[in-house]
Design a protein around this motif. Structure first.
Motif, PDB file in Angstrom:
ATOM      1  N   ILE A 165     -22.449  -1.893  12.001  1.00  0.00           N
ATOM      2  CA  ILE A 165     -22.323  -1.966  10.552  1.00  0.00           C
ATOM      3  C   ILE A 165     -23.562  -1.432   9.851  1.00  0.00           C
ATOM      4  O   ILE A 165     -23.471  -0.843   8.777  1.00  0.00           O
ATOM      5  N   ASP A 166     -24.747  -1.603  10.435  1.00  0.00           N
ATOM      6  CA  ASP A 166     -25.965  -1.085   9.810  1.00  0.00           C
ATOM      7  C   ASP A 166     -25.969   0.440   9.793  1.00  0.00           C
ATOM      8  O   ASP A 166     -26.328   1.067   8.784  1.00  0.00           O
ATOM      9  N   ALA A 167     -25.584   1.038  10.923  1.00  0.00           N
ATOM     10  CA  ALA A 167     -25.506   2.499  10.979  1.00  0.00           C
ATOM     11  C   ALA A 167     -24.443   3.017  10.018  1.00  0.00           C
ATOM     12  O   ALA A 167     -24.621   4.060   9.368  1.00  0.00           O
ATOM     13  N   PHE A 168     -23.335   2.295   9.931  1.00  0.00           N
ATOM     14  CA  PHE A 168     -22.273   2.676   8.999  1.00  0.00           C
ATOM     15  C   PHE A 168     -22.795   2.692   7.566  1.00  0.00           C
ATOM     16  O   PHE A 168     -22.478   3.592   6.781  1.00  0.00           O
ATOM     17  N   GLY A 169     -23.619   1.708   7.215  1.00  0.00           N
ATOM     18  CA  GLY A 169     -24.166   1.630   5.870  1.00  0.00           C
ATOM     19  C   GLY A 169     -25.075   2.786   5.512  1.00  0.00           C
ATOM     20  O   GLY A 169     -25.257   3.106   4.343  1.00  0.00           O
ATOM     21  N   GLU A 170     -25.670   3.422   6.518  1.00  0.00           N
ATOM     22  CA  GLU A 170     -26.518   4.594   6.268  1.00  0.00           C
ATOM     23  C   GLU A 170     -25.690   5.857   6.077  1.00  0.00           C
ATOM     24  O   GLU A 170     -26.135   6.805   5.422  1.00  0.00           O
ATOM     25  N   SER A 171     -24.498   5.877   6.635  1.00  0.00           N
ATOM     26  CA  SER A 171     -23.627   7.052   6.507  1.00  0.00           C
ATOM     27  C   SER A 171     -22.175   6.585   6.452  1.00  0.00           C
ATOM     28  O   SER A 171     -21.400   6.753   7.401  1.00  0.00           O
ATOM     29  N   PRO A 172     -21.778   5.957   5.325  1.00  0.00           N
ATOM     30  CA  PRO A 172     -20.467   5.318   5.259  1.00  0.00           C
ATOM     31  C   PRO A 172     -19.301   6.297   5.289  1.00  0.00           C
ATOM     32  O   PRO A 172     -19.394   7.422   4.791  1.00  0.00           O
ATOM     33  N   ILE A 173     -18.229   5.846   5.888  1.00  0.00           N
ATOM     34  CA  ILE A 173     -16.972   6.588   5.945  1.00  0.00           C
ATOM     35  C   ILE A 173     -16.011   5.901   4.990  1.00  0.00           C
ATOM     36  O   ILE A 173     -15.615   4.750   5.210  1.00  0.00           O
ATOM     37  N   GLY A 174     -15.657   6.573   3.922  1.00  0.00           N
ATOM     38  CA  GLY A 174     -14.815   5.960   2.910  1.00  0.00           C
ATOM     39  C   GLY A 174     -13.449   6.592   2.810  1.00  0.00           C
ATOM     40  O   GLY A 174     -13.014   7.347   3.685  1.00  0.00           O
ATOM     41  N   ASN A 175     -12.795   6.282   1.705  1.00  0.00           N
ATOM     42  CA  ASN A 175     -11.447   6.799   1.448  1.00  0.00           C
ATOM     43  C   ASN A 175     -11.302   7.225  -0.008  1.00  0.00           C
ATOM     44  O   ASN A 175     -10.193   7.354  -0.511  1.00  0.00           O
ATOM     45  N   GLY A 176     -12.441   7.426  -0.695  1.00  0.00           N
ATOM     46  CA  GLY A 176     -12.419   7.714  -2.115  1.00  0.00           C
ATOM     47  C   GLY A 176     -12.390   9.185  -2.449  1.00  0.00           C
ATOM     48  O   GLY A 176     -12.162  10.043  -1.577  1.00  0.00           O
ATOM     49  N   PRO A 177     -12.644   9.527  -3.707  1.00  0.00           N
ATOM     50  CA  PRO A 177     -12.560  10.924  -4.138  1.00  0.00           C
ATOM     51  C   PRO A 177     -13.653  11.823  -3.561  1.00  0.00           C
ATOM     52  O   PRO A 177     -13.503  13.041  -3.543  1.00  0.00           O
ATOM     53  N   GLU A 210     -11.968   0.900  10.965  1.00  0.00           N
ATOM     54  CA  GLU A 210     -12.273   0.088  12.146  1.00  0.00           C
ATOM     55  C   GLU A 210     -13.628   0.454  12.733  1.00  0.00           C
ATOM     56  O   GLU A 210     -14.354  -0.408  13.246  1.00  0.00           O
ATOM     57  N   SER A 211     -14.023   1.700  12.640  1.00  0.00           N
ATOM     58  CA  SER A 211     -15.289   2.138  13.228  1.00  0.00           C
ATOM     59  C   SER A 211     -16.501   1.499  12.565  1.00  0.00           C
ATOM     60  O   SER A 211     -17.597   1.482  13.142  1.00  0.00           O
ATOM     61  N   ALA A 212     -16.344   0.970  11.364  1.00  0.00           N
ATOM     62  CA  ALA A 212     -17.473   0.361  10.658  1.00  0.00           C
ATOM     63  C   ALA A 212     -18.065  -0.799  11.436  1.00  0.00           C
ATOM     64  O   ALA A 212     -19.279  -1.043  11.405  1.00  0.00           O
ATOM     65  N   LEU A 247       0.827  -1.208   0.000  1.00  0.00           N
ATOM     66  CA  LEU A 247       0.000   0.000   0.000  1.00  0.00           C
ATOM     67  C   LEU A 247       0.864   1.260   0.000  1.00  0.00           C
ATOM     68  O   LEU A 247       1.995   1.260   0.496  1.00  0.00           O
ATOM     69  N   LYS A 248       0.297   2.327  -0.546  1.00  0.00           N
ATOM     70  CA  LYS A 248       0.939   3.631  -0.441  1.00  0.00           C
ATOM     71  C   LYS A 248       0.890   4.115   1.008  1.00  0.00           C
ATOM     72  O   LYS A 248      -0.072   3.834   1.729  1.00  0.00           O
ATOM     73  N   ASP A 249       1.868   4.825   1.416  1.00  0.00           N
ATOM     74  CA  ASP A 249       1.927   5.338   2.786  1.00  0.00           C
ATOM     75  C   ASP A 249       1.125   6.639   2.885  1.00  0.00           C
ATOM     76  O   ASP A 249       1.009   7.398   1.924  1.00  0.00           O
ATOM     77  N   GLY A 250       0.525   6.872   4.041  1.00  0.00           N
ATOM     78  CA  GLY A 250      -0.156   8.132   4.311  1.00  0.00           C
ATOM     79  C   GLY A 250      -1.612   8.189   3.907  1.00  0.00           C
ATOM     80  O   GLY A 250      -2.230   9.256   4.008  1.00  0.00           O
ATOM     81  N   LEU A 251      -2.202   7.079   3.466  1.00  0.00           N
ATOM     82  CA  LEU A 251      -3.608   7.067   3.083  1.00  0.00           C
ATOM     83  C   LEU A 251      -4.494   7.061   4.320  1.00  0.00           C
ATOM     84  O   LEU A 251      -4.174   6.415   5.326  1.00  0.00           O
ATOM     85  N   THR A 252      -5.629   7.772   4.233  1.00  0.00           N
ATOM     86  CA  THR A 252      -6.549   7.825   5.369  1.00  0.00           C
ATOM     87  C   THR A 252      -7.997   7.729   4.897  1.00  0.00           C
ATOM     88  O   THR A 252      -8.327   8.025   3.752  1.00  0.00           O
ATOM     89  N   PHE A 253      -8.854   7.294   5.824  1.00  0.00           N
ATOM     90  CA  PHE A 253     -10.300   7.412   5.644  1.00  0.00           C
ATOM     91  C   PHE A 253     -10.690   8.847   6.021  1.00  0.00           C
ATOM     92  O   PHE A 253      -9.901   9.589   6.608  1.00  0.00           O
ATOM     93  N   THR A 254     -11.929   9.204   5.706  1.00  0.00           N
ATOM     94  CA  THR A 254     -12.342  10.594   5.943  1.00  0.00           C
ATOM     95  C   THR A 254     -12.536  10.919   7.414  1.00  0.00           C
ATOM     96  O   THR A 254     -12.720  12.083   7.764  1.00  0.00           O
ATOM     97  N   ASN A 255     -12.498   9.905   8.297  1.00  0.00           N
ATOM     98  CA  ASN A 255     -12.526  10.184   9.736  1.00  0.00           C
ATOM     99  C   ASN A 255     -11.127  10.289  10.323  1.00  0.00           C
ATOM    100  O   ASN A 255     -10.966  10.422  11.540  1.00  0.00           O
ATOM    101  N   GLY A 256     -10.109  10.221   9.476  1.00  0.00           N
ATOM    102  CA  GLY A 256      -8.731  10.354   9.922  1.00  0.00           C
ATOM    103  C   GLY A 256      -8.025   9.044  10.165  1.00  0.00           C
ATOM    104  O   GLY A 256      -6.794   9.021  10.304  1.00  0.00           O
TER     105      GLY A 256
END
Length: 541
Positions: free
Chosen positions: A198-210, A192-194, A105-114
């Motif tokens: 998991i059901d609540a996460f699916g309603e408001s997902p935290i991703g790492n995309g554009p 990890e927070s997903a 993996l590339k170094d320094g990648l994050t999800f939108t929650n940090g």
């Protein structure tokens, strides 16, 4: 002799060697990054209500898939032509026999929650998706990783962490083109927070995309979802705009009208009623290009008279022979479709128009009636044959034409059956509640022939809503996956399709072009190999 056409997927398939060794992009320089626009402007587009909460491993339909692909990033992405380019991965390298793949993996990648994107982000997400008790619709995508089981909960023992940024994937069977599939949503990582809910996460997902959700309540069910640019994303799909608003339309005609008036920026598919006029009206703000889309209708195996037996096979063949595909294409689609000759797409490497048994896809009403009568001699059919469709997807016209053709050819009663929304139709398909045939099809997840076959027809696959099962077909898929070369794999997949032509778990209809338009409010609009606009490259203002 099998006639083959090399499609756009050849870029990805035959570019693997350079990809895994160099870890560089296989894409062209196309896109909107060189054009100016308001970097804060939000692009508006159409969509449909997702069937399920937005969990990558449980999203297999286009409404949810469009959102998942914007909110998450995987190891690789696909460029406009279906070529592979590195996203989260720095490198993906095989051992000598393609049974073990090392992912860096590339170094320094994050999800939108940090949270950091690490090897564990992938290993845990894939294990979650594969676990039988989690009932994820994409679980079969992991069936070639060691430890996978269709019978009981089992850990993917083939996933091993080397360090925080490195893990290995040990496959049960060699797979020379393994990296091609890794841009599909089933292989996305999760924070990890997903797993806290998991059901609540699916309603408001935290991703790492554009893109990311504009707020925790950005998804308004049956209305739309609001996405904004993820400023921390630094990959090949970096947006040049400020976000994407997706409105869930119940009518393509309404979406088209909104695009005409400039109230909608980009429409991914025009309604069939405009096929003869949309290019003249929108000019160079329109597209009519081949895409990896296959259209069919499915006759479930559990329906009386249509099982996988002599009577059922006779009726399936009769139904297929009774559909006048060319006339429907001319009358309904104004020539923007091509009658199907197989179960994949002409833009995919390995496509053939000369498979043994493909004559069952021709229009032959006399032969159709002969076979139907033979089936009646086994057990008489006195029901109404129906094809269900979702009214929010602009399918009524062709379904009506198809049932009329069937009724005329076989001298039976055949009618359309409307569902209000795609999600409602999918729910009944998922729970085996269909009382007749239903419209079906496939927009490719990744540019490979097997992606048109495994998800729809392999025993137990998540999108196998017709409940088809064939040991012969399953074994040919497995042999294709074990093949030493792309050519050998293609030969096995062609044989597998010839089994499908005998059993007809679905009735192939046609291949679709993408026929889209956009308002004069936006520029640099490009539609990808799978018909989806490259939203990140669109400029506005």
């Amino acid at each position: 002799m099998i006639n083959k056409r090399r499609g756009i997927a050849a870029v990805a398939t035959f570019g693997i060697a350079s990809l895994v060794l160099a870890g560089c992009s296989a894409s062209s320089d196309e896109g909107g990054s060189e054009s100016t626009g308001d970097a804060t402007a939000v692009i508006s587009t159409n969509g449909t209500e997702p069937q399920n909460p937005l969990i990558p491993t449980n999203t297999t339909e286009v409404g949810g898939g469009k959102i998942i692909d914007l909110v998450f990033a995987g190891l690789v992405s696909y460029d406009a032509n279906g070529g592979i380019e590195m996203d989260n991965a720095e490198s993906i390298e095989p051992n000598d026999d393609n049974t073990v793949w090392t992912v860096k993996l590339k170094d320094g990648l994050t999800f939108t929650n940090g949270d950091k994107v690490t090897a564990d982000s992938y290993i845990k997400a894939w294990n979650y998706g594969a676990l039988l008790s989690n009932a994820q619709s994409s679980s079969y995508f992991f069936d070639n990783i060691q430890g996978f089981s269709y019978d009981e909960d089992s850990e993917l023992t083939g996933l091993e962490k080397t360090d925080d940024l490195t893990f290995t994937v040990s496959l049960t069977n060699a797979e020379a083109d393994f990296p091609i599939r890794l841009g599909y949503s089933a292989y996305m990582p999760l924070p990890e927070s997903a797993y806290d809910d998991i059901d609540a996460f699916g309603e408001s997902p935290i991703g790492n995309g554009p893109y990311k959700l504009a707020s925790e309540d950005a998804w308004s069910h049956d209305e739309g979802i609001k996405l904004v640019t993820n400023e921390d994303y630094d990959g090949p799909r970096t947006p040049v705009n400020g976000g994407v608003d997706i409105t869930f339309y119940t009518s393509q005609d309404t979406a088209y009208s909104d695009t005409q008036s400039g109230n909608l920026d980009v429409l991914d598919q025009v309604p069939s009623s405009t096929f003869a006029s949309y290019e003249d009206e929108f000019g160079d703000r329109s597209v009519n290009q081949a895409a990896a889309i296959f259209q069919s209708f499915t006759i479930p195996q559990y329906l009386e008279h249509f099982g996988n037996d002599e009577e059922g096979n006779l009726r399936r063949q009769a139904i297929s022979l009774s559909v006048d595909r060319d006339s429907i294409i001319d009358a309904i689609f104004d020539g923007t479709r091509t009658a199907a000759k197989d179960f994949t797409s002409p833009v995919i490497d390995g496509w053939s128009d000369s498979l043994e048994g493909a004559d069952v896809l021709s229009y032959d009403p006399a032969k159709a009636k002969e076979l139907w009568d033979k089936a009646d001699a086994i057990s008489e059919y006195d029901d109404t044959f129906t094809i269900a469709y979702n009214a929010d997807g602009d399918h009524e016209a062709w379904v009506t034409a198809a049932t009329n053709s069937i009724a005329d050819s076989l001298d039976i009663t055949a009618e359309p059956q409307a569902y209000a929304t795609f999600s409602e139709l999918l729910d009944d398909e998922d729970n085996d509640k269909m009382t007749g045939a239903f419209r079906s099809g496939w927009q490719a997840d990744y540019p490979s022939m097997v992606n048109f076959l495994q998800p729809l027809y392999q025993t137990g696959a998540g999108s196998n809503y017709g409940r088809y099962s064939s040991d012969e077909f399953d074994n040919l898929l497995k042999e294709g996956g074990q093949a030493a070369s792309i050519e050998d794999a293609t030969a096995k997949y062609e044989q597998a399709q010839e089994v499908l032509l005998k059993d007809l778990p679905v009735v192939p209809l046609w291949y679709s072009n993408v026929n889209g338009v956009w308002a004069d409010t936006v520029s640099n609009v490009q539609y990808g190999w799978n018909s989806v606009p490259l939203y990140y490259a669109i400029t506005k203002g």
